[in-house]
Design a protein around this motif. Sequence first.
Motif, PDB file in Angstrom:
ATOM      1  N   LEU A 192      43.755  47.813  46.180  1.00  0.00           N
ATOM      2  CA  LEU A 192      43.365  46.734  45.279  1.00  0.00           C
ATOM      3  C   LEU A 192      43.286  47.229  43.837  1.00  0.00           C
ATOM      4  CD1 LEU A 192      40.558  44.877  47.256  1.00  0.00           C
ATOM      5  CD2 LEU A 192      42.759  43.951  46.532  1.00  0.00           C
ATOM      6  N   ASP A 194      43.989  45.377  39.538  1.00  0.00           N
ATOM      7  CA  ASP A 194      44.287  44.146  38.805  1.00  0.00           C
ATOM      8  C   ASP A 194      45.771  43.855  38.706  1.00  0.00           C
ATOM      9  OD1 ASP A 194      41.604  43.747  38.433  1.00  0.00           O
ATOM     10  OD2 ASP A 194      41.542  44.631  36.430  1.00  0.00           O
ATOM     11  N   GLU A 197      47.807  42.526  42.568  1.00  0.00           N
ATOM     12  CA  GLU A 197      47.313  41.428  43.390  1.00  0.00           C
ATOM     13  C   GLU A 197      48.419  40.828  44.258  1.00  0.00           C
ATOM     14  OE1 GLU A 197      45.343  38.446  41.150  1.00  0.00           O
ATOM     15  OE2 GLU A 197      43.786  39.785  40.394  1.00  0.00           O
ATOM     16  N   SER A 237      36.544  40.523  46.432  1.00  0.00           N
ATOM     17  CA  SER A 237      37.249  40.559  45.152  1.00  0.00           C
ATOM     18  C   SER A 237      36.891  39.359  44.283  1.00  0.00           C
ATOM     19  CB  SER A 237      38.762  40.587  45.394  1.00  0.00           C
ATOM     20  OG  SER A 237      39.475  40.463  44.191  1.00  0.00           O
ATOM     21  N   SER A 239      39.198  38.095  42.440  1.00  0.00           N
ATOM     22  CA  SER A 239      40.485  37.419  42.336  1.00  0.00           C
ATOM     23  C   SER A 239      40.601  36.341  43.408  1.00  0.00           C
ATOM     24  CB  SER A 239      41.630  38.428  42.502  1.00  0.00           C
ATOM     25  OG  SER A 239      42.851  37.772  42.785  1.00  0.00           O
ATOM     26  N   ILE A 242      43.442  37.183  45.876  1.00  0.00           N
ATOM     27  CA  ILE A 242      43.115  38.167  46.899  1.00  0.00           C
ATOM     28  C   ILE A 242      42.222  37.551  47.970  1.00  0.00           C
ATOM     29  CG2 ILE A 242      41.899  40.327  47.348  1.00  0.00           C
ATOM     30  CD1 ILE A 242      44.569  40.762  46.006  1.00  0.00           C
TER      31      ILE A 242
END
Length: 301
Positions: A192, A194, A197, A237, A239, A242
């Motif tokens: 993981l 940035d 993703e 996460s 995100s 994700i």
Amino acid sequence: IDKMAMAIPAKSFADIVFEMSEEAILSADTGMRKAGCLVLGTVIEGLRDSARERIDELLQLVVKGLDDSGLHVRETAAFAIGQFSEHAYPEVYLYHHLVIPAAIKGLSDEGLIVQVHCCYAIEHLCEQLQPSTIKPYLSTLVSHVGQLAQSKILSVQEAAVCALSTTATAAEKEFLPYTDEMMAFLEPLLVLSDDREEIWSAAIGCIGHIAVAVGRELFKPAYYELGMKAVMEGVKSESHRIVESSLIHVANMAKLMKKDFEPKMKELMPYIFEVFNEKEFEIEDRNDEDAMDDDDDDDDE
């Protein structure tokens, strides 16, 4: 030209476009060959009904473009094959003997754009194929796609992993001999960060597809645990991409593992409830702006 293909009645447009594209692709001029392939790939969505009557001829033309000496011609030909694979259904499935070997060849092309578009073609074409249909291509296909899955270029990696997912889905238990090798490619992608993703999401999705394809009894427990370890990190996460990919994998594994999945649910439920309580989008109060717009309209009057 895409909008024209969607809007103009096919009887006034299709024959002209197809004939001019054929003439261009058979031209001695590289620019014309490139343009011909690009046009066919662009209009096929809007003209797919008209293309049915000449699908063999059109596919032969774009496949011919993949053998062209000009890189840009091969790029647009690969784009066209991808578009035909997505939009010229169901007829395109009957021409797997033409499209799949051409796409596999494109996976070894020196051009990265050709590689990506050929992965895209395989991804869409394999979605509807039966295990018996894809079996003759499987060894070569997995070998080439697996190599691209190790590329240093993220866009190529992602395209290859997505193609691998639908290949496994189509192959079902025929994919079993390739599982160990492909899982070895996928495991390093479950990191993981940035900027990763999309490839993480593609990799965890592919693991889920492989698991469902080969079945609960044949999917090794170590691979199951690998995927679940990844999603336990994924659900934490920030995100949305994700988290969404993690929950899709959870759903697939719950369906596959049935009661054996219950211990994992105890760990996952707090994060699932957190997602349920989260507002992904804020809805703005538009009343004030609408009132201002109304005032402006009144002033104009």
